[in-house]
Design a protein around this motif. Structure first.
Motif, PDB file in Angstrom:
ATOM      1  N   PRO A  60     -39.431  -8.306   8.687  1.00 14.67           N
ATOM      2  CA  PRO A  60     -40.068  -9.170   9.696  1.00 14.67           C
ATOM      3  C   PRO A  60     -40.405  -8.393  10.967  1.00 14.67           C
ATOM      4  CG  PRO A  60     -38.189 -10.280   8.692  1.00 14.67           C
ATOM      5  CD  PRO A  60     -38.171  -8.862   8.188  1.00 14.67           C
ATOM      6  N   ARG A  61     -41.566  -8.670  11.523  1.00 17.49           N
ATOM      7  CA  ARG A  61     -42.062  -7.921  12.685  1.00 17.49           C
ATOM      8  C   ARG A  61     -41.201  -8.086  13.927  1.00 17.49           C
ATOM      9  NH1 ARG A  61     -46.417  -5.013  12.567  1.00 17.49           N
ATOM     10  NH2 ARG A  61     -47.781  -5.123  10.766  1.00 17.49           N
ATOM     11  N   ASP A  62     -40.426  -9.150  14.012  1.00 21.64           N
ATOM     12  CA  ASP A  62     -39.590  -9.335  15.196  1.00 21.64           C
ATOM     13  C   ASP A  62     -38.337  -8.463  15.173  1.00 21.64           C
ATOM     14  OD1 ASP A  62     -38.607 -10.922  13.076  1.00 21.64           O
ATOM     15  OD2 ASP A  62     -37.526 -12.216  14.475  1.00 21.64           O
ATOM     16  N   ILE A  63     -38.041  -7.827  14.041  1.00 25.06           N
ATOM     17  CA  ILE A  63     -36.890  -6.908  13.964  1.00 25.06           C
ATOM     18  C   ILE A  63     -37.394  -5.508  14.252  1.00 25.06           C
ATOM     19  CG2 ILE A  63     -35.060  -5.972  12.507  1.00 25.06           C
ATOM     20  CD1 ILE A  63     -35.082  -8.600  10.957  1.00 25.06           C
ATOM     21  N   LYS A  64     -36.968  -4.968  15.360  1.00 23.15           N
ATOM     22  CA  LYS A  64     -37.429  -3.640  15.787  1.00 23.15           C
ATOM     23  C   LYS A  64     -36.321  -2.589  15.740  1.00 23.15           C
ATOM     24  CE  LYS A  64     -41.030  -5.586  18.741  1.00 23.15           C
ATOM     25  NZ  LYS A  64     -41.645  -6.176  17.619  1.00 23.15           N
ATOM     26  N   ILE A  65     -35.064  -3.052  15.642  1.00 25.63           N
ATOM     27  CA  ILE A  65     -33.907  -2.141  15.588  1.00 25.63           C
ATOM     28  C   ILE A  65     -32.974  -2.591  14.481  1.00 25.63           C
ATOM     29  CG2 ILE A  65     -31.899  -1.233  16.826  1.00 25.63           C
ATOM     30  CD1 ILE A  65     -33.392  -1.687  19.428  1.00 25.63           C
ATOM     31  N   LEU A  66     -32.588  -1.653  13.626  1.00 20.90           N
ATOM     32  CA  LEU A  66     -31.582  -1.880  12.584  1.00 20.90           C
ATOM     33  C   LEU A  66     -30.404  -0.968  12.876  1.00 20.90           C
ATOM     34  CD1 LEU A  66     -33.662  -1.523   9.287  1.00 20.90           C
ATOM     35  CD2 LEU A  66     -33.167  -3.616  10.497  1.00 20.90           C
ATOM     36  N   THR A  67     -29.214  -1.420  12.593  1.00 23.69           N
ATOM     37  CA  THR A  67     -28.033  -0.566  12.704  1.00 23.69           C
ATOM     38  C   THR A  67     -27.390  -0.462  11.338  1.00 23.69           C
ATOM     39  OG1 THR A  67     -27.676  -1.248  14.986  1.00 23.69           O
ATOM     40  CG2 THR A  67     -25.819  -0.211  13.856  1.00 23.69           C
ATOM     41  N   LEU A  68     -27.260   0.758  10.846  1.00 22.85           N
ATOM     42  CA  LEU A  68     -26.577   1.020   9.583  1.00 22.85           C
ATOM     43  C   LEU A  68     -25.189   1.534   9.925  1.00 22.85           C
ATOM     44  CD1 LEU A  68     -26.484   1.350   6.483  1.00 22.85           C
ATOM     45  CD2 LEU A  68     -27.360   3.670   6.835  1.00 22.85           C
ATOM     46  N   ALA A  69     -24.179   0.796   9.524  1.00 18.66           N
ATOM     47  CA  ALA A  69     -22.791   1.181   9.800  1.00 18.66           C
ATOM     48  C   ALA A  69     -22.080   1.459   8.484  1.00 18.66           C
ATOM     49  CB  ALA A  69     -22.076   0.071  10.555  1.00 18.66           C
ATOM     50  N   TYR A  70     -21.378   2.564   8.431  1.00 21.01           N
ATOM     51  CA  TYR A  70     -20.537   2.893   7.278  1.00 21.01           C
ATOM     52  C   TYR A  70     -19.087   2.817   7.720  1.00 21.01           C
ATOM     53  CZ  TYR A  70     -24.397   4.667   4.479  1.00 21.01           C
ATOM     54  OH  TYR A  70     -25.552   4.777   3.747  1.00 21.01           O
TER      55      TYR A  70
ATOM     56  N   ALA B 136      -5.652  17.056  -0.971  1.00 19.37           N
ATOM     57  CA  ALA B 136      -6.955  16.501  -1.348  1.00 19.37           C
ATOM     58  C   ALA B 136      -6.931  14.984  -1.234  1.00 19.37           C
ATOM     59  CB  ALA B 136      -7.305  16.914  -2.773  1.00 19.37           C
ATOM     60  N   SER B 137      -8.066  14.419  -0.873  1.00 18.61           N
ATOM     61  CA  SER B 137      -8.173  12.960  -0.844  1.00 18.61           C
ATOM     62  C   SER B 137      -9.602  12.565  -1.194  1.00 18.61           C
ATOM     63  CB  SER B 137      -7.752  12.385   0.504  1.00 18.61           C
ATOM     64  OG  SER B 137      -8.610  12.800   1.524  1.00 18.61           O
ATOM     65  N   ILE B 138      -9.761  11.284  -1.520  1.00 18.20           N
ATOM     66  CA  ILE B 138     -11.059  10.780  -1.953  1.00 18.20           C
ATOM     67  C   ILE B 138     -11.487   9.675  -0.992  1.00 18.20           C
ATOM     68  CG2 ILE B 138     -12.343   9.679  -3.826  1.00 18.20           C
ATOM     69  CD1 ILE B 138     -10.187  10.827  -5.734  1.00 18.20           C
ATOM     70  N   GLY B 139     -12.692   9.809  -0.452  1.00 16.91           N
ATOM     71  CA  GLY B 139     -13.226   8.808   0.465  1.00 16.91           C
ATOM     72  C   GLY B 139     -14.317   7.979  -0.193  1.00 16.91           C
ATOM     73  N   GLN B 140     -14.466   6.759   0.286  1.00 15.54           N
ATOM     74  CA  GLN B 140     -15.550   5.880  -0.166  1.00 15.54           C
ATOM     75  C   GLN B 140     -16.124   5.200   1.066  1.00 15.54           C
ATOM     76  OE1 GLN B 140     -16.912   5.042  -3.458  1.00 15.54           O
ATOM     77  NE2 GLN B 140     -18.439   4.286  -2.040  1.00 15.54           N
ATOM     78  N   ALA B 141     -17.416   5.377   1.295  1.00 12.56           N
ATOM     79  CA  ALA B 141     -18.091   4.762   2.436  1.00 12.56           C
ATOM     80  C   ALA B 141     -18.731   3.451   1.993  1.00 12.56           C
ATOM     81  CB  ALA B 141     -19.148   5.706   2.989  1.00 12.56           C
ATOM     82  N   VAL B 142     -18.510   2.406   2.779  1.00 11.24           N
ATOM     83  CA  VAL B 142     -19.076   1.088   2.489  1.00 11.24           C
ATOM     84  C   VAL B 142     -20.067   0.752   3.601  1.00 11.24           C
ATOM     85  CG1 VAL B 142     -18.564  -1.361   2.168  1.00 11.24           C
ATOM     86  CG2 VAL B 142     -16.971   0.377   1.305  1.00 11.24           C
ATOM     87  N   PRO B 143     -21.358   0.555   3.240  1.00  5.62           N
ATOM     88  CA  PRO B 143     -22.381   0.312   4.254  1.00  5.62           C
ATOM     89  C   PRO B 143     -22.559  -1.161   4.596  1.00  5.62           C
ATOM     90  CG  PRO B 143     -23.418   0.570   2.131  1.00  5.62           C
ATOM     91  CD  PRO B 143     -21.934   0.736   1.907  1.00  5.62           C
ATOM     92  N   SER B 144     -23.058  -1.396   5.796  1.00  8.36           N
ATOM     93  CA  SER B 144     -23.530  -2.725   6.187  1.00  8.36           C
ATOM     94  C   SER B 144     -24.652  -2.526   7.203  1.00  8.36           C
ATOM     95  CB  SER B 144     -22.413  -3.583   6.763  1.00  8.36           C
ATOM     96  OG  SER B 144     -21.953  -3.058   7.978  1.00  8.36           O
ATOM     97  N   VAL B 145     -25.550  -3.488   7.245  1.00  8.56           N
ATOM     98  CA  VAL B 145     -26.704  -3.419   8.142  1.00  8.56           C
ATOM     99  C   VAL B 145     -26.688  -4.635   9.053  1.00  8.56           C
ATOM    100  CG1 VAL B 145     -29.230  -3.507   8.246  1.00  8.56           C
ATOM    101  CG2 VAL B 145     -28.118  -2.118   6.509  1.00  8.56           C
ATOM    102  N   SER B 146     -27.022  -4.402  10.308  1.00  4.29           N
ATOM    103  CA  SER B 146     -27.211  -5.538  11.217  1.00  4.29           C
ATOM    104  C   SER B 146     -28.558  -5.351  11.906  1.00  4.29           C
ATOM    105  CB  SER B 146     -26.078  -5.644  12.235  1.00  4.29           C
ATOM    106  OG  SER B 146     -26.057  -4.538  13.074  1.00  4.29           O
TER     107      SER B 146
END
Length: 192
Positions: free
Chosen positions: A154-164, A104-114
């Motif tokens: 803001p309207r100029d941002i049309k794409i977001l990337t969510l990375a874990y 067994a193991s325990i995972g933790q996901a850490v998010p960031s957005v660009s």
């Protein structure tokens, strides 16, 4: 020691202490700076409420990426790589996780957005990243993410990337339980 040498030594010691203090303070100062400017891509660590306002006049593409820390023996992937959403619209996606360890193991996901500035507009209503994810050896799980993009993006941002990025947070020390103590006593008796 000459007075001039003594002053130089004192000045150097003071400078070394000041540099150490400044280096120690850099991490919290950087965190404050990033929170104010929103450039680091960190998202909120607590749930938010759903939006009452949906901007149907525009669409934003949200991309999903998963990284695994090299020391983690898990599979971790999004079920979809991107979705198009209206700002304010609640969306549900899932990530698949599988523990490839023999224990067994325990995972933790850490998010960031660009881009980093968009992080303050990415709102998580429910996220597996809010909690540790314990999985037994070979166990699989679907990890839900419920989110919306704030209509004030803001309207100029049309794409977001969510990375874990997934980290192993399994404690190194096995907790002592009554059954562990009994097993250790039996091993000690066998050795005698």
């Amino acid at each position: 020691m000459e007075p001039q040498s003594k002053r130089s030594v004192i000045a150097l010691v003071f400078a070394a202490i000041a540099m150490f203090g400044f280096a120690f303070a850099l991490v919290p100062l950087y965190d404050v700076f990033c929170d104010i400017t929103g450039i680091n891509g960190k998202t909120a660590t607590t749930p938010t409420k759903a939006s009452d306002n949906i901007d149907r006049s525009r669409t934003v593409t949200v991309e999903f990426v998963a990284y695994i820390n090299p020391n983690v023996k898990w599979q971790f992937t999004p079920q979809v790589t991107q979705v198009d959403v209206h700002p304010g619209e609640t969306t549900i996606i899932k990530y698949d996780a599988k523990n490839l360890n023999s224990q067994a193991s325990i995972g933790q996901a850490v998010p960031s957005v660009s881009p980093g500035i968009a992080a303050k507009y990415f709102n998580k209503i429910e996220c597996f990243c809010f909690n540790h994810q314990p999985l037994a050896a070979g166990e699989q799980a679907e990890l839900p993410l419920v989110f919306y993009v704030d209509p004030d993006l803001p309207r100029d941002i049309k794409i977001l990337t969510l990375a874990y990025t997934l980290y192993d947070v399994t404690p190194d020390v096995q907790p002592i339980t009554q059954s562990n103590e009994q097993e250790n006593e039996v091993k000690d008796v066998e050795l005698l």
